[in-house]
Design an enzyme around this catalytic site. Sequence first.
Site, PDB file in Angstrom:
ATOM      1  N   ALA A 140     -67.004  52.675  16.204  1.00  0.00           N
ATOM      2  CA  ALA A 140     -66.364  51.479  16.749  1.00  0.00           C
ATOM      3  C   ALA A 140     -66.548  50.267  15.844  1.00  0.00           C
ATOM      4  O   ALA A 140     -66.657  49.143  16.321  1.00  0.00           O
ATOM      5  CB  ALA A 140     -66.937  51.180  18.134  1.00  0.00           C
ATOM      6  N   ALA A 141     -66.554  50.491  14.530  1.00  0.00           N
ATOM      7  CA  ALA A 141     -66.865  49.397  13.608  1.00  0.00           C
ATOM      8  C   ALA A 141     -65.632  48.694  13.052  1.00  0.00           C
ATOM      9  O   ALA A 141     -65.752  47.607  12.488  1.00  0.00           O
ATOM     10  CB  ALA A 141     -67.708  49.925  12.443  1.00  0.00           C
ATOM     11  N   GLY A 149     -65.818  54.073   5.545  1.00  0.00           N
ATOM     12  CA  GLY A 149     -65.317  55.379   5.948  1.00  0.00           C
ATOM     13  C   GLY A 149     -66.115  55.997   7.083  1.00  0.00           C
ATOM     14  O   GLY A 149     -67.216  55.561   7.418  1.00  0.00           O
ATOM     15  N   ASN A 161     -56.039  66.611  12.773  1.00  0.00           N
ATOM     16  CA  ASN A 161     -57.404  66.284  13.166  1.00  0.00           C
ATOM     17  C   ASN A 161     -57.383  65.158  14.193  1.00  0.00           C
ATOM     18  O   ASN A 161     -56.815  64.094  13.952  1.00  0.00           O
ATOM     19  CB  ASN A 161     -58.190  65.858  11.920  1.00  0.00           C
ATOM     20  CG  ASN A 161     -59.588  65.388  12.240  1.00  0.00           C
ATOM     21  OD1 ASN A 161     -60.153  65.758  13.259  1.00  0.00           O
ATOM     22  ND2 ASN A 161     -60.149  64.577  11.352  1.00  0.00           N
ATOM     23  N   LYS A 165     -62.662  25.249  52.143  1.00  0.00           N
ATOM     24  CA  LYS A 165     -63.579  25.278  50.996  1.00  0.00           C
ATOM     25  C   LYS A 165     -64.997  25.049  51.498  1.00  0.00           C
ATOM     26  O   LYS A 165     -65.261  24.098  52.232  1.00  0.00           O
ATOM     27  CB  LYS A 165     -63.221  24.208  49.967  1.00  0.00           C
ATOM     28  CG  LYS A 165     -64.180  24.143  48.771  1.00  0.00           C
ATOM     29  CD  LYS A 165     -63.887  22.951  47.881  1.00  0.00           C
ATOM     30  CE  LYS A 165     -64.323  21.648  48.523  1.00  0.00           C
ATOM     31  NZ  LYS A 165     -65.798  21.481  48.551  1.00  0.00           N
ATOM     32  N   HIS A 185     -52.459  25.679  61.516  1.00  0.00           N
ATOM     33  CA  HIS A 185     -51.494  25.195  60.535  1.00  0.00           C
ATOM     34  C   HIS A 185     -51.842  23.808  60.003  1.00  0.00           C
ATOM     35  O   HIS A 185     -52.457  23.002  60.665  1.00  0.00           O
ATOM     36  CB  HIS A 185     -50.066  25.164  61.115  1.00  0.00           C
ATOM     37  CG  HIS A 185     -49.993  24.918  62.577  1.00  0.00           C
ATOM     38  ND1 HIS A 185     -49.283  25.727  63.431  1.00  0.00           N
ATOM     39  CD2 HIS A 185     -50.570  23.981  63.350  1.00  0.00           C
ATOM     40  CE1 HIS A 185     -49.415  25.284  64.665  1.00  0.00           C
ATOM     41  NE2 HIS A 185     -50.182  24.227  64.645  1.00  0.00           N
ATOM     42  N   SER A 241     -54.376  17.457  67.458  1.00  0.00           N
ATOM     43  CA  SER A 241     -53.639  17.320  66.203  1.00  0.00           C
ATOM     44  C   SER A 241     -53.936  15.985  65.525  1.00  0.00           C
ATOM     45  O   SER A 241     -54.275  14.991  66.174  1.00  0.00           O
ATOM     46  CB  SER A 241     -52.139  17.436  66.473  1.00  0.00           C
ATOM     47  OG  SER A 241     -51.827  18.710  66.974  1.00  0.00           O
TER      48      SER A 241
END
Length: 476
Positions: A10-11, A80, A172, A371, A383, A425
């Site tokens: 993973a380099a 490599g 491969n 909140k 509402h 209300s």
Amino acid sequence: MDNLAAIILAAGKGTRMKSGIVKVMHPLAGAPMVAWPVAVARQAGAGRIVAVVGHQAERLREHFSNDADITLAVQEEQLGTGHAVACAAGDLSGFSGKVLILCGDVPLIRTETLRAMVTAHEATGAVLTVLTARQENPHGYGRIIRGFDGRVIRIVEEKDATPDERSRTEVNAGIYCAEASFLFDAVKRIGNDNAQGEYYLTDIITMANDRGLRCTAHPVADPVEVMGINDRVQLAEAARHARRRIAEEHMLNGVTLVDPAATYIDQGVVIGADTTIQPGVQIAGGCRVGEGCTIEAGAIIKGSELGDRCVVESRAVIRGCRLGSDVVIKAGTVMEDSTVMDHAAIGPMAHLRPGSELGAHVKIGNFVETKKIVMGEGSKASHLTYLGDATIGRNVNVGCGTITCNYDGVNKHRTVIGDDVFVGSDVQFVAPVTIGSNTLIAAGTTVTRDVPADSLAIARTPQINKEGWKLRKRDQ
């Protein structure tokens, strides 16, 4: 398994991704690309895993910081695959079992395939087994060259291959099973006399054959398993295959996906039987969804837990929440870092901001925002209401247009409302203020002082009716 280890290559940087993020850390169905082969190696029985990293090594180190079975080996220069394996050798010093070699950018390999390869490797007595695939278009892959007895005698990289060798379709896959004693001795002897000037891991096949040791191939049934990812087009293709695989697993476990190709479920999501998921749904971030739920079209659920028989209606967004059983989240609702207990109903078009804790049988209606509140069992705000920084008792009715005025321009303050309170209300609670249980707050009241229990609070300007005023105004 104590006799099985794994090396994850993973380099590489991943130049073709055209990104500031190293290739193997790009997400694939909810997990970094490199996490897929790591998980498969574990499931195949690897007790020790070495990830060879290079570019952005610290990013990978942070990702794997909690994985005790993973060691990171740094490849300072990417010279490599043979050189990469040599970099990992020190971390497996003294290990004498079998070593799986996987690629961090080949994420779709299956556990069953690795297990079968290890079994075949043991049965043939090989020192090296190469996973191979048949590709209609083998361009870019190393070609498998077999001897008369079917053994692998060498692998030729694309840039070093002759026209005849390039015509071969067995390639491969870059995945191997090797005996540790052979592998770590051989990688020390690899040279770089090739078109790329790199140390090819595949050169150890020639070394094995020169010593009279056996190298075999194990073909993979589905070439998709070994597709490599080099750019974002291939990443999207791999994600499509990953989602299909995830969807099939859920369906086989009793989940109904109305349109699997249009459903986006991440790796690691758990969904109970008899849950139905409509098209366009996204479920991500380690979610758990209970049995018998219904998730309607376009809903987004991330990092959340839903109990049994929940309903999430169209276009609802749920992030970091915990829902009990029999909860209904209505269309267009947005929820973040909140808790909702059994039999509650939220929305439509409600917004639960972080820290909202709602009890059983609570109702939050359309265009209500909450909140940092605690709301007791059976309470409701149906509402057009804002409730922030508040503790609300059981069986409280919050009327339309109610606001907790929690911010004085410098600090936030809490409103406390007891049980069995009726709020009319258009009421404003100017915090800090405490409302006793079993009180009634008259419509239009601005509450600036505490209200004792069993009281009526009313605070509004007296109404004045000026009879005939409209007619007189017209005649002026």
